[in-house]
Design a protein around this motif. Structure first.
Motif, mmCIF file in Angstrom:
data_model
loop_
_atom_site.group_PDB
_atom_site.id
_atom_site.type_symbol
_atom_site.label_atom_id
_atom_site.label_comp_id
_atom_site.label_asym_id
_atom_site.label_seq_id
_atom_site.Cartn_x
_atom_site.Cartn_y
_atom_site.Cartn_z
ATOM 1 N N GLN A 1 -39.412 31.050 9.704
ATOM 2 C CA GLN A 1 -39.037 31.068 8.359
ATOM 3 C C GLN A 1 -37.421 31.233 8.169
ATOM 4 O OE1 GLN A 1 -41.044 32.816 5.415
ATOM 5 N NE2 GLN A 1 -41.083 30.818 4.249
ATOM 6 N N TYR A 2 -37.053 32.689 8.679
ATOM 7 C CA TYR A 2 -35.792 32.892 8.304
ATOM 8 C C TYR A 2 -34.840 32.111 9.266
ATOM 9 C CZ TYR A 2 -37.210 37.248 5.893
ATOM 10 O OH TYR A 2 -37.818 38.119 5.065
ATOM 11 N N ARG B 1 -34.053 28.823 7.554
ATOM 12 C CA ARG B 1 -33.482 29.283 6.063
ATOM 13 C C ARG B 1 -31.778 29.502 6.542
ATOM 14 N NH1 ARG B 1 -37.079 33.307 2.518
ATOM 15 N NH2 ARG B 1 -38.716 31.866 2.103
ATOM 16 N N PRO C 1 -39.118 23.450 7.421
ATOM 17 C CA PRO C 1 -39.762 23.553 6.197
ATOM 18 C C PRO C 1 -41.220 22.930 6.423
ATOM 19 C CG PRO C 1 -38.443 21.433 5.944
ATOM 20 C CD PRO C 1 -38.187 22.431 7.351
#
Length: 396
Positions: free
Chosen positions: A9-10, A13, A32
Motif C-alpha cells: 500500500q505504501y 502511494r 489501489p
C-alpha cells in the motif's frame, strides 16, 4: 501477510504503480482496490507464474510492462507490479487493451480513467523500483543487470527460433528484407538536398520488404515512419541543417504521427516530412569543407543568427585574428565571411516569414539587422522580392 500488504500500500502511494498480491495464484489484495476489469489479464499472469527467477518482468501487446516478485520466505506468494508504460495511453493503445482485458463498452470510461492515473516511466526506471521492492521484502541486493540476466531464459531462445524459421520461409519465398538499401538511398537523397530524386524515390514502385516491427498494421506504419524521419533528421544535419532545428522539426512530425489513426494519413505526413527535410537542405546550401576550423565557423554562424555577429566575433571564437581568418575563409570557399553571415540571417528570415506571424520589424530586430530598411534591402537583393511579398507567396 498483513505487513506485506501494508508495504504494498505504501509502495503504491509513493509510486502510483498498481500492486497485486497473489497467494497460490489467487488474488488476495490489490492497491489501489481493484474491480475485476482492471486486474492483470490471465494470459500475462500465466507467463509470470512460469518464471523461476525471484524478480522478473514481461512486455505486453499494449507496450506496457508487468513485473513479478517472488517472496523468499513463502514461495506461494507472488506480487505483481504494473502495468507501466513509458508514454501516456493513447486511444489506439486503449483499444488494444479493451480486447486484452475484455472490456465492454459501458466500462470503458472508468477503465480509461484508471489507466490515465498510472505514472509513466521508462523500463529501466520501472526495474529500479522493482529492485527496491525486491530488496525490501527479500533482503537480497540485486543490480539492474541481474534483472536482465534473469529474464534471458526463454526470450533469446524464442527469438533465435523465430529468426531461424523466418530465414527459412524467406528463402523459400524468395523474400528478403531490403530496407537497408532503401534507407541508404533515402539518406543520400536528403543529405544532398536532391528534391527531384526524392520525388522519383517516392514514386518508385519497387517493393520494399521491411521487417515486422509491431503487432498491428497501424503501429507498423507509425514505427516505420518514425524510423524514416529519424534517418532523415540525421541526414539533414549532415546536409547542413542546424542540429537544434532538425531535432525540433523531427519531434513535431513524430508527435503528429502518434495522433493519426489511419495508415494513409501516417504515410502522407511521412512523405511531407521527408520532402520538408530535403527542401531545407536544398535551400540552405551550406558549404561543406574538409577544413575543420571553417566548418566550425559555418556552424557557429548558423547557430547564432539572432545575435549581432561580426567577422571579428567568429575569428575570435576560433582563436584567429580577423585578417587571417577572413583571408582563409574566402580562399577556401570563394566568398566573404561577412556575406555568409548576412546570408544565414536572411535564410532564417525566410523561415520566420513563411511559418510565423512575427512582424517584419520583429524579424529584423530578432536577426539583429541595423534597421528594418537595411533588412528589406538585403532581402530583396538576395531573393528579388520584398519580405512582405515573400510572406504573401513563399513559393513564388
Amino acid at each position: 501477510m498483513q505487513n506485506i500488504e501494508v508495504f504494498c500500500q505504501y509502495f503504491y502511494r509513493g509510486s502510483l504503480i498498481p500492486v497485486y498480491v497473489y497467494k497460490n495464484h489467487k488474488l488476495t489484495a490489490s492497491f489501489p482496490e481493484q474491480t475485476l476489469i482492471t486486474q492483470p489479464p490471465a494470459s500475462y499472469l500465466d507467463i509470470l507464474w512460469q518464471q523461476t527467477a525471484s524478480i522478473s518482468y514481461i512486455t505486453t501487446n499494449f507496450y506496457s510492462y508487468f513485473g513479478c516478485i517472488q517472496l523468499k520466505e513463502d514461495a506461494s506468494i507472488q506480487l505483481v507490479i504494473g502495468p507501466v508504460s513509458s508514454v501516456p495511453y493513447s486511444q489506439e493503445i486503449l483499444r488494444i487493451m479493451y480486447r486484452e482485458y475484455f472490456i465492454v463498452k459501458e466500462d470503458r470510461k472508468s477503465f480509461d480513467t484508471y489507466f490515465s492515473n498510472i505514472s509513466t516511466m521508462t523500463l529501466s526506471s520501472f526495474c529500479n523500483k522493482m529492485l527496491f521492492f525486491h530488496y525490501a521484502l527479500n533482503q537480497i541486493p540485486l543490480a539492474l543487470s541481474d534483472i536482465i540476466d534473469m529474464n534471458q531464459g526463454q526470450v533469446p531462445d524464442n527469438i533465435a527460433a523465430r529468426q531461424a524459421e523466418n530465414i527459412y520461409l524467406n528463402k523459400e519465398n524468395g523474400s528478403f528484407n531490403n530496407s537497408y538499401e532503401i534507407e541508404q538511398k533515402l539518406i543520400h537523397i536528403v543529405e544532398s538536398g536532391n528534391i527531384e530524386a526524392l520525388k522519383n524515390f517516392t514514386a518508385d514502385s519497387t517493393t520494399i520488404h521491411e521487417g515486422i516491427i509491431a503487432s498491428t498494421p497501424i503501429r507498423q506504419a507509425k514505427n516505420t515512419a518514425i524510423v524514416m524521419i529519424t534517418l532523415a533528421t540525421r541526414a539533414a544535419i549532415r546536409g547542413g541543417i542546424p542540429i537544434d532545428n532538425a531535432f525540433q522539426l523531427s519531434d513535431l512530425y513524430i508527435q503528429n504521427i502518434e495522433h493519426f489513426t489511419t495508415i494513409e494519413s501516417i504515410y502522407n505526413l511521412n512523405q511531407k516530412a521527408l520532402l520538408d527535410f530535403t527542401c531545407r537542405v536544398s535551400e540552405s546550401k551550406i558549404p561543406v569543407t574538409s577544413d575543420d576550423a571553417i566548418q566550425k565557423a559555418i556552424h557557429y554562424v548558423i547557430k547564432n543568427t539572432n545575435i549581432r555577429l561580426t567577422v571579428s566575433d567568429v575569428a575570435s571564437y576560433l582563436g584567429f585574428s580577423r585578417s587571417y581568418f577572413t583571408h582563409r575563409f574566402k580562399q577556401t570557399l570563394g566568398f566573404d565571411l561577412s556575406a555568409f553571415i548576412v546570408r544565414c540571417k536572411l535564410e532564417e528570415s525566410r523561415y520566420l516569414l513563411a511559418y510565423t506571424n512575427k512582424s517584419i520589424s520583429d524579424i529584423s530586430n530578432y536577426l539583429c539587422f541595423s534597421s528594418q530598411s537595411h533588412f528589406q534591402t538585403a532581402f530583396k537583393k538576395q531573393y528579388g522580392i520584398t519580405p512582405l511579398g515573400y510572406r504573401k507567396d513563399p513559393h513564388n
